[in-house]
Design an enzyme around this catalytic site. Structure first.
Site, PDB file in Angstrom:
ATOM      1  N   ASP B 135      68.670  28.257  43.432  1.00 33.70           N
ATOM      2  CA  ASP B 135      67.979  28.258  42.147  1.00 33.70           C
ATOM      3  C   ASP B 135      68.137  26.893  41.493  1.00 33.70           C
ATOM      4  O   ASP B 135      69.258  26.392  41.358  1.00 33.70           O
ATOM      5  CB  ASP B 135      68.555  29.356  41.241  1.00 33.70           C
ATOM      6  CG  ASP B 135      67.575  29.735  40.141  1.00 33.70           C
ATOM      7  OD1 ASP B 135      66.362  29.486  40.297  1.00 33.70           O
ATOM      8  OD2 ASP B 135      68.027  30.288  39.117  1.00 33.70           O
ATOM      9  N   TYR B 137      67.024  24.241  38.136  1.00 36.72           N
ATOM     10  CA  TYR B 137      67.248  24.293  36.681  1.00 36.72           C
ATOM     11  C   TYR B 137      66.353  23.203  36.120  1.00 36.72           C
ATOM     12  O   TYR B 137      66.805  22.283  35.478  1.00 36.72           O
ATOM     13  CB  TYR B 137      68.746  24.004  36.475  1.00 36.72           C
ATOM     14  CG  TYR B 137      69.337  24.068  35.105  1.00 36.72           C
ATOM     15  CD1 TYR B 137      69.280  25.228  34.327  1.00 36.72           C
ATOM     16  CD2 TYR B 137      70.033  22.966  34.585  1.00 36.72           C
ATOM     17  CE1 TYR B 137      69.891  25.282  33.084  1.00 36.72           C
ATOM     18  CE2 TYR B 137      70.650  23.022  33.337  1.00 36.72           C
ATOM     19  CZ  TYR B 137      70.576  24.184  32.591  1.00 36.72           C
ATOM     20  OH  TYR B 137      71.193  24.240  31.360  1.00 36.72           O
ATOM     21  N   HIS B 142      64.116  24.239  28.775  1.00 35.12           N
ATOM     22  CA  HIS B 142      65.163  25.261  28.926  1.00 35.12           C
ATOM     23  C   HIS B 142      66.556  24.624  28.906  1.00 35.12           C
ATOM     24  O   HIS B 142      67.453  25.085  28.194  1.00 35.12           O
ATOM     25  CB  HIS B 142      64.960  26.043  30.224  1.00 35.12           C
ATOM     26  CG  HIS B 142      66.078  26.973  30.568  1.00 35.12           C
ATOM     27  ND1 HIS B 142      66.386  28.087  29.812  1.00 35.12           N
ATOM     28  CD2 HIS B 142      66.995  26.944  31.576  1.00 35.12           C
ATOM     29  CE1 HIS B 142      67.427  28.711  30.342  1.00 35.12           C
ATOM     30  NE2 HIS B 142      67.824  28.041  31.403  1.00 35.12           N
ATOM     31  N   ARG B 151      76.328  23.607  23.783  1.00 39.72           N
ATOM     32  CA  ARG B 151      77.093  22.361  23.794  1.00 39.72           C
ATOM     33  C   ARG B 151      76.793  21.585  22.520  1.00 39.72           C
ATOM     34  O   ARG B 151      77.100  22.035  21.430  1.00 39.72           O
ATOM     35  CB  ARG B 151      76.793  21.577  25.078  1.00 39.72           C
ATOM     36  CG  ARG B 151      77.404  22.242  26.318  1.00 39.72           C
ATOM     37  CD  ARG B 151      77.147  21.444  27.592  1.00 39.72           C
ATOM     38  NE  ARG B 151      75.747  21.413  27.958  1.00 39.72           N
ATOM     39  CZ  ARG B 151      75.138  22.266  28.797  1.00 39.72           C
ATOM     40  NH1 ARG B 151      75.832  23.220  29.384  1.00 39.72           N
ATOM     41  NH2 ARG B 151      73.867  22.172  29.068  1.00 39.72           N
ATOM     42  N   GLU B 208      65.012  35.940  33.178  1.00 39.07           N
ATOM     43  CA  GLU B 208      64.640  34.526  33.192  1.00 39.07           C
ATOM     44  C   GLU B 208      63.293  34.424  33.890  1.00 39.07           C
ATOM     45  O   GLU B 208      63.146  34.847  35.046  1.00 39.07           O
ATOM     46  CB  GLU B 208      65.696  33.664  33.892  1.00 39.07           C
ATOM     47  CG  GLU B 208      66.972  33.548  33.071  1.00 39.07           C
ATOM     48  CD  GLU B 208      67.948  32.478  33.583  1.00 39.07           C
ATOM     49  OE1 GLU B 208      67.827  32.056  34.744  1.00 39.07           O
ATOM     50  OE2 GLU B 208      68.833  32.073  32.792  1.00 39.07           O
ATOM     51  N   GLU B 210      60.839  32.753  35.964  1.00 33.13           N
ATOM     52  CA  GLU B 210      60.846  31.676  36.941  1.00 33.13           C
ATOM     53  C   GLU B 210      59.723  31.885  37.950  1.00 33.13           C
ATOM     54  O   GLU B 210      59.110  32.943  38.020  1.00 33.13           O
ATOM     55  CB  GLU B 210      62.181  31.637  37.716  1.00 33.13           C
ATOM     56  CG  GLU B 210      63.405  31.482  36.838  1.00 33.13           C
ATOM     57  CD  GLU B 210      64.653  31.068  37.619  1.00 33.13           C
ATOM     58  OE1 GLU B 210      64.537  30.585  38.762  1.00 33.13           O
ATOM     59  OE2 GLU B 210      65.758  31.249  37.065  1.00 33.13           O
ATOM     60  N   GLN B 249      78.283  35.757  32.260  1.00 27.40           N
ATOM     61  CA  GLN B 249      78.083  34.351  32.612  1.00 27.40           C
ATOM     62  C   GLN B 249      78.981  33.421  31.786  1.00 27.40           C
ATOM     63  O   GLN B 249      79.614  32.509  32.309  1.00 27.40           O
ATOM     64  CB  GLN B 249      76.610  33.991  32.379  1.00 27.40           C
ATOM     65  CG  GLN B 249      76.219  32.596  32.853  1.00 27.40           C
ATOM     66  CD  GLN B 249      74.696  32.375  32.785  1.00 27.40           C
ATOM     67  OE1 GLN B 249      73.930  33.318  32.587  1.00 27.40           O
ATOM     68  NE2 GLN B 249      74.270  31.148  32.955  1.00 27.40           N
ATOM     69  N   TYR B 253      81.576  31.205  34.233  1.00 23.02           N
ATOM     70  CA  TYR B 253      80.821  30.147  34.915  1.00 23.02           C
ATOM     71  C   TYR B 253      81.499  28.781  34.996  1.00 23.02           C
ATOM     72  O   TYR B 253      81.053  27.934  35.781  1.00 23.02           O
ATOM     73  CB  TYR B 253      79.403  30.033  34.356  1.00 23.02           C
ATOM     74  CG  TYR B 253      79.213  29.030  33.248  1.00 23.02           C
ATOM     75  CD1 TYR B 253      79.666  29.294  31.964  1.00 23.02           C
ATOM     76  CD2 TYR B 253      78.576  27.816  33.488  1.00 23.02           C
ATOM     77  CE1 TYR B 253      79.482  28.378  30.958  1.00 23.02           C
ATOM     78  CE2 TYR B 253      78.397  26.891  32.476  1.00 23.02           C
ATOM     79  CZ  TYR B 253      78.843  27.175  31.216  1.00 23.02           C
ATOM     80  OH  TYR B 253      78.673  26.273  30.219  1.00 23.02           O
ATOM     81  N   THR B 358      64.545  28.761  34.831  1.00 21.67           N
ATOM     82  CA  THR B 358      63.779  29.325  33.721  1.00 21.67           C
ATOM     83  C   THR B 358      62.716  28.340  33.248  1.00 21.67           C
ATOM     84  O   THR B 358      63.015  27.175  33.012  1.00 21.67           O
ATOM     85  CB  THR B 358      64.738  29.623  32.557  1.00 21.67           C
ATOM     86  OG1 THR B 358      65.782  30.434  33.053  1.00 21.67           O
ATOM     87  CG2 THR B 358      64.024  30.334  31.421  1.00 21.67           C
TER      88      THR B 358
END
Lengths: 430, 430
Positions: B135, B137, B142, B151, B208, B210, B249, B253, B358
């Site tokens: 997958d 990103y 996103h 963050r 998500e 995708e 998650q 993660y 996503t």
């Protein structure tokens, strides 16, 4: 009840050298190409490989419910899918057939000629077709060392580490059996003090000393496997070198984890040693404090005393043993890993592989990667030929071995030995 | 040179409703179970599925070099392995055979009865056996939204994001076709303000939005695929719902990426739409600044204008469209993703799947996950029945659709529609 095939007094009519990893109490499973270019499933005693496909065709497994072609395959997946009861019946039968006093095959020269090979007559293959491969991170010492180097020496372990057998998904397509040379990978890295990345061969190729277990079909999607049942779905273990490119890893891994730093190659030893064969070497895992959540709790001896060593051999040089570790140091057990992996309903298939994570021990000579052994390059490793290493260099061979030893019984994994070839010459870019 | 099968004036003798995703210019590939419980490979025109296994047996592909059983399989992997030239020959032949003026099959009532099915007579299966699933990103919007929430709003994108098509490995074993209900997963989470984790059903299940592409065998291990050739190894695309448990998650993660938060289930649309069918809808990707490293540079139109939408349907309620996005928003192209994935020599096999990540657009109504649409629960989504949502609730159905539209030609993906069942009742722990 002890397994009959584990009886340490049992001897085979096939000669077994004194320090062999493969006495009649082992009976590993693997896949090999024979001198006639036939792929078959086999086992090994001493320095002889045994063609189980041929043995079955000759009727030696007639009392065990097996399909005719179960061993005439290029992977163990279908056999593993038959389940633990069948694995035991087959292992017991092999043990019986090759036991010193048994004349059935021993006296049949024609059949012996068909089923027995010396190791130099065959070529070992990948033993399973690996559907999904997961790598855990279950050595406290390794996670602590990495945390000290890259994060905070005072808070080396991340907050989740003592609660979760942390793991992530890896790539199956580049898992190869020992003996297959690999290439130094290209990739993006961010040089220290620069603000834009560069492209080129990795300058920091490393090994990771791991072991990996192979599962059988364990559950329907949606159903968790309880920790107390998890071992029933583990067929066996192999040695595992989780090759890593540290410079690529450092630049790519935030926030979604290692990717190209790992998936260029991973190497496994070709013989799968069953949990049954490892039974005499059970030990308790390290004490877990804080106590894990209930779904991860189990009691008893959930680990194995497997001695591990890593040897580095430069081209035309002699081998230097650079690490000695042990599977028993792992904080999280295989049962806990598998229970955690499936607690959300994740489906596990026959032939899936789950790595332990780098197995570092408590002392600096037991660390499971060059990153830790040379402590980020600050303590280069000295080889017997006088050279030093902070990372694996072109044409170095890394060899991992593992074996159990107790009361004179030795059950081993053989080795996974891999040469790192130089990077391919650069291609012209348009 | 335009592909003949894409000629927008071509019509089929099979009736095609005006708003169908599957005109004769589409010719998707899938696997289905027929009314006679036979698994076969097929295609679709309008609301009819066509059994390609039967068509081939009846001799309709006799001029194309294909093995006899190429379509009599439970996955497209072998056909995809035959390569682009063969895919085109087969697509052209189907286009020709079902074109209005062609009488070959149209006039053969017996053969029509054998090869044609209405959609309610068949059951769609997973179209490929997915070896490895990766997958990416690759939506800047996103990644920026996630960075702002979790963050630093001022430095939302991580330093590597504009240089690397960031990606990670996922789990193949739990990828299911649309229509298969999934279960709310259990897992470990760390409640806000607490210092020890708890175990229970996830409280924050999310979708998500995708898309994913399916590859053919592309390279030998060790060999990179140049970005300029990468599209030749992409068979086609599907819609992809990368189900996520946000609370699991968040706790698991760091540092190795999402694991149990993702691998409980992922859903794909069952028809693979070929790149050839999407050819008329090519558009340029967003401008890349800074310019990527040379191995990621390509020119021309490397993306596709595919309109995407997400619908949420509560149990016994009417559907509400909660997002409209577009594949063309993706910053990194599929060719760049595949070139990056293999630049280290990673091997790609037939049937591998690579998700886009996503796909969020520039406006709040185009975000591709509930996390972003409801902005971490601060802006709940209102449904037509008056209810609100910050996450997916038990028995909600999430439906994703995608289609291209240009000059009256519509090529679509159908849908991937999945119901979230409640978590299983808790098990007793010993």
């Amino acid at each position: 009840m002890p397994l009959k095939a584990n009886d340490p007094s049992r001897k085979s009519w096939i000669p077994v050298p004194a320090d062999s990893d493969f006495p009649i109490q082992n009976i590993p499973f693997g896949v090999f190409l024979t001198r006639d270019d036939v792929i078959t499933i086999g086992t090994r005693i001493g320095d002889h490989a045994i063609d189980l496909g041929a043995l079955h065709q000759l009727g030696y497994f007639k009392d065990i419910p097996l399909t005719d072609d179960i061993f005439l395959q290029d992977s163990l997946n279908d056999f593993i899918s038959d389940g633990k009861k069948t694995w035991r019946l087959v292992r017991n039968r092999i043990s019986e057939l090759f036991e010193q006093g048994n004349r059935e095959l021993q006296d049949n020269e024609e059949h012996r000629g068909i089923v027995l090979f010396t190791m130099d007559e065959i070529e070992m293959q990948l033993p399973v077709q690996i559907g999904d491969y997961t790598d855990f991170y279950s050595s406290r010492e390794h996670a602590t060392n990495v945390g000290k180097m890259f994060r905070d020496p005072e808070n080396a372990l991340l907050p989740n580490w003592l609660h979760i057998p942390v793991g992530y998904h890896g790539r199956s397509s580049t898992i190869v059996p020992g003996g297959t040379p690999i290439r130094r990978p290209y990739g993006q890295t961010m040089p220290q003090g620069k603000d834009s990345p560069v492209f080129g061969p990795s300058g920091l190729v490393d090994f990771e000393l791991e072991m990996a277990f192979i599962t059988t079909d364990a559950n329907a999607m949606g159903d968790p496997i309880p920790v107390t049942e998890a071992e029933d779905y583990i067929f066996g273990l192999v040695l595992f070198n989780d090759w890593s490119a540290r410079d690529i890893q450092k630049w790519e891994y935030v926030p979604l984890g290692p990717f190209l730093a790992k998936n260029f190659a991973s190497s496994i030893s070709p013989w799968i040693i069953t949990l049954d064969a490892l039974e005499p070497f059970r030990v308790a895992s390290p004490k877990q404090e804080p106590e894990p959540l209930p779904y991860l709790r189990h009691s008893g001896k959930n680990s194995f005393d497997i001695r591990l060593e890593v040897e580095l051999t430069p081209e035309d040089g002699e081998p230097t043993t650079i690490s000695r570790s042990n599977f028993k140091y792992l904080y999280w057990s295989m049962a806990q890993q598998l229970a955690h992996h499936t607690v959300n309903g994740c489906k596990v298939n026959s032939g899936d592989m789950m790595g332990s994570g780098t197995i570092s021990g408590p002392t600096p000579d037991s660390y499971g990667s060059m990153l830790e052994l040379a402590w980020q390059g600050t303590r280069p490793i000295r080889l017997k030929n006088g050279e030093t290493r902070k990372a694996i260099e072109d044409n170095d061979t890394v060899t991992m071995r593992g074996y159990c030893l107790k009361n004179g019984l030795r059950i081993g994994f053989g080795e996974v030995s891999t040469k790192l070839l130089p990077a391919l010459p650069p291609r012209k870019t348009k």
